[in-house]
Design a protein around this motif. Structure first.
Motif, PDB file in Angstrom:
ATOM      1  N   ASN A  35       0.834  -1.210   0.000  1.00 43.27           N
ATOM      2  CA  ASN A  35       0.000   0.000   0.000  1.00 43.27           C
ATOM      3  C   ASN A  35       0.868   1.260   0.000  1.00 43.27           C
ATOM      4  N   ALA A  36       1.938   1.273   0.780  1.00 39.53           N
ATOM      5  CA  ALA A  36       2.839   2.431   0.819  1.00 39.53           C
ATOM      6  C   ALA A  36       3.479   2.664  -0.548  1.00 39.53           C
ATOM      7  N   PHE A  37       3.939   1.589  -1.182  1.00 39.21           N
ATOM      8  CA  PHE A  37       4.541   1.725  -2.511  1.00 39.21           C
ATOM      9  C   PHE A  37       3.512   2.219  -3.524  1.00 39.21           C
ATOM     10  N   THR A  38       2.311   1.659  -3.491  1.00 37.81           N
ATOM     11  CA  THR A  38       1.270   2.015  -4.450  1.00 37.81           C
ATOM     12  C   THR A  38       0.865   3.477  -4.309  1.00 37.81           C
ATOM     13  N   LYS A  39       0.662   3.938  -3.078  1.00 43.32           N
ATOM     14  CA  LYS A  39       0.237   5.333  -2.858  1.00 43.32           C
ATOM     15  C   LYS A  39       1.330   6.317  -3.245  1.00 43.32           C
ATOM     16  N   GLY A  40       2.563   5.870  -3.316  1.00 41.54           N
ATOM     17  CA  GLY A  40       3.667   6.724  -3.732  1.00 41.54           C
ATOM     18  C   GLY A  40       4.080   6.496  -5.168  1.00 41.54           C
ATOM     19  N   SER A  41       3.201   5.882  -5.958  1.00 41.79           N
ATOM     20  CA  SER A  41       3.462   5.583  -7.382  1.00 41.79           C
ATOM     21  C   SER A  41       4.696   4.707  -7.572  1.00 41.79           C
ATOM     22  N   GLY A  42       4.911   3.804  -6.642  1.00 45.53           N
ATOM     23  CA  GLY A  42       6.004   2.848  -6.762  1.00 45.53           C
ATOM     24  C   GLY A  42       5.440   1.449  -6.881  1.00 45.53           C
ATOM     25  N   ASN A  43       6.309   0.456  -6.888  1.00 43.07           N
ATOM     26  CA  ASN A  43       5.836  -0.929  -6.908  1.00 43.07           C
ATOM     27  C   ASN A  43       6.827  -1.836  -6.204  1.00 43.07           C
ATOM     28  N   VAL A  44       6.279  -2.859  -5.566  1.00 42.10           N
ATOM     29  CA  VAL A  44       7.083  -3.855  -4.879  1.00 42.10           C
ATOM     30  C   VAL A  44       7.578  -4.844  -5.920  1.00 42.10           C
ATOM     31  N   GLY A  45       8.849  -5.181  -5.843  1.00 42.04           N
ATOM     32  CA  GLY A  45       9.426  -6.134  -6.778  1.00 42.04           C
ATOM     33  C   GLY A  45       9.742  -7.447  -6.083  1.00 42.04           C
ATOM     34  N   THR A  46      10.477  -8.277  -6.768  1.00 41.97           N
ATOM     35  CA  THR A  46      10.878  -9.564  -6.206  1.00 41.97           C
ATOM     36  C   THR A  46      12.166  -9.395  -5.400  1.00 41.97           C
ATOM     37  N   ASN A  47      12.446 -10.375  -4.543  1.00 42.11           N
ATOM     38  CA  ASN A  47      13.686 -10.327  -3.775  1.00 42.11           C
ATOM     39  C   ASN A  47      14.876 -10.293  -4.722  1.00 42.11           C
ATOM     40  N   GLY A  48      15.775  -9.368  -4.474  1.00 42.34           N
ATOM     41  CA  GLY A  48      16.972  -9.231  -5.300  1.00 42.34           C
ATOM     42  C   GLY A  48      16.842  -8.206  -6.404  1.00 42.34           C
ATOM     43  N   CYS A  49      15.645  -7.634  -6.592  1.00 42.88           N
ATOM     44  CA  CYS A  49      15.473  -6.712  -7.717  1.00 42.88           C
ATOM     45  C   CYS A  49      16.220  -5.392  -7.523  1.00 42.88           C
ATOM     46  N   VAL A  50      16.458  -4.963  -6.274  1.00 46.19           N
ATOM     47  CA  VAL A  50      17.231  -3.741  -6.042  1.00 46.19           C
ATOM     48  C   VAL A  50      18.406  -3.946  -5.085  1.00 46.19           C
ATOM     49  N   SER A  51      18.445  -5.045  -4.369  1.00 47.73           N
ATOM     50  CA  SER A  51      19.507  -5.223  -3.368  1.00 47.73           C
ATOM     51  C   SER A  51      20.898  -5.260  -3.983  1.00 47.73           C
ATOM     52  N   PHE A  52      21.003  -5.617  -5.252  1.00 55.74           N
ATOM     53  CA  PHE A  52      22.312  -5.635  -5.902  1.00 55.74           C
ATOM     54  C   PHE A  52      22.878  -4.223  -6.066  1.00 55.74           C
ATOM     55  N   MET A  53      22.018  -3.196  -5.899  1.00 53.59           N
ATOM     56  CA  MET A  53      22.462  -1.814  -6.028  1.00 53.59           C
ATOM     57  C   MET A  53      22.969  -1.233  -4.699  1.00 53.59           C
ATOM     58  N   PHE A  54      23.001  -2.071  -3.650  1.00 54.02           N
ATOM     59  CA  PHE A  54      23.435  -1.633  -2.326  1.00 54.02           C
ATOM     60  C   PHE A  54      24.537  -2.551  -1.833  1.00 54.02           C
ATOM     61  N   ASP A  55      25.395  -2.029  -0.965  1.00 49.90           N
ATOM     62  CA  ASP A  55      26.425  -2.817  -0.302  1.00 49.90           C
ATOM     63  C   ASP A  55      26.150  -2.783   1.194  1.00 49.90           C
ATOM     64  N   ARG A  56      26.171  -3.957   1.839  1.00 47.23           N
ATOM     65  CA  ARG A  56      26.015  -4.003   3.298  1.00 47.23           C
ATOM     66  C   ARG A  56      27.372  -3.670   3.897  1.00 47.23           C
ATOM     67  N   LYS A  57      27.411  -2.581   4.656  1.00 46.61           N
ATOM     68  CA  LYS A  57      28.661  -2.094   5.249  1.00 46.61           C
ATOM     69  C   LYS A  57      28.411  -1.653   6.678  1.00 46.61           C
ATOM     70  N   GLY A  58      29.440  -1.734   7.481  1.00 46.73           N
ATOM     71  CA  GLY A  58      29.424  -1.081   8.776  1.00 46.73           C
ATOM     72  C   GLY A  58      29.772   0.373   8.545  1.00 46.73           C
ATOM     73  N   GLN A  59      29.027   1.276   9.159  1.00 51.17           N
ATOM     74  CA  GLN A  59      29.269   2.704   8.976  1.00 51.17           C
ATOM     75  C   GLN A  59      29.406   3.357  10.348  1.00 51.17           C
ATOM     76  N   ILE A  60      30.519   4.015  10.561  1.00 53.48           N
ATOM     77  CA  ILE A  60      30.772   4.731  11.804  1.00 53.48           C
ATOM     78  C   ILE A  60      30.965   6.198  11.454  1.00 53.48           C
ATOM     79  N   ILE A  61      30.171   7.055  12.090  1.00 53.15           N
ATOM     80  CA  ILE A  61      30.235   8.490  11.839  1.00 53.15           C
ATOM     81  C   ILE A  61      30.899   9.155  13.039  1.00 53.15           C
ATOM     82  N   VAL A  62      31.945   9.922  12.779  1.00 59.35           N
ATOM     83  CA  VAL A  62      32.656  10.655  13.825  1.00 59.35           C
ATOM     84  C   VAL A  62      32.450  12.142  13.572  1.00 59.35           C
ATOM     85  N   ASP A  63      31.873  12.830  14.534  1.00 58.98           N
ATOM     86  CA  ASP A  63      31.625  14.268  14.445  1.00 58.98           C
ATOM     87  C   ASP A  63      32.940  15.009  14.675  1.00 58.98           C
TER      88      ASP A  63
END
Length: 171
Positions: A35-63
């Motif tokens: 419903n959230a995707f539909t109301k925002g003119s998006g669509n839910v895809g299958t597993n793996g359809c966008v995850s290849f565009m991301f890298d799982r990383k540890g991220q530490i931010i130091v101010d």
């Protein structure tokens, strides 16, 4: 019984969105996410359809304002502990993150704990430290309508109690 389910899909102008949920009712969660995707003119895809565009990383931010030490010393401490990357903005050591001058340290998810502990032992104050999904590239939304639709998706997902994390490549 709670189960972890990850949904992937596309928002306006091809923005990639990953939604991590923890739910006791798979049907309710699937309906809410769809419903959230539909109301925002998006669509839910299958597993793996966008995850290849991301890298799982540890991220530490130091101010930068909180850390009084030398940038090179911080970099060496992080790299010696197993960090993969240390972002410095050219000569200045500043990277903008939430309008604050920061330094970003990236790790492999497996060595995240060791790097975080090494920085804690060195007395480095961390603004945040988490394992996250980092987009490989970003999408700029130029249309005001696309920005409005993307914000609608993100707001609806944020309001859902089953949604734990939302990752996207919107710049």
């Amino acid at each position: 019984n709670y189960e972890s389910i990850t949904y992937e899909g596309y928002g306006p102008s091809g923005t990639a969105i990953i939604v991590e949920t923890l739910t006791d009712n798979r049907n309710r969660t699937a309906s809410n996410v769809r419903n959230a995707f539909t109301k925002g003119s998006g669509n839910v895809g299958t597993n793996g359809c966008v995850s290849f565009m991301f890298d799982r990383k540890g991220q530490i931010i130091v101010d930068k304002e909180e850390y009084e030490g030398d940038a090179d010393e911080l970099m060496m401490t992080a790299l010696d502990a197993g960090a993969e990357d240390f972002n410095k903005d050219e000569d200045s050591y500043e990277v903008l993150f939430n309008d604050t001058a920061t330094t970003e340290i990236y790790t492999d998810p497996d060595s995240f704990s060791e790097v975080r502990e090494a920085l804690e032992q060195a007395g480095v104050p961390m603004a945040s430290a988490e394992v996250t999904m980092i987009p490989q590239n970003y999408v700029d939304l130029t249309s005001d309508n696309d920005v409005k639709l993307m914000n609608r998706i993100l707001d609806m997902l944020d309001d859902d109690d089953d949604v734990q994390e939302v990752y996207h490549n919107w710049n």
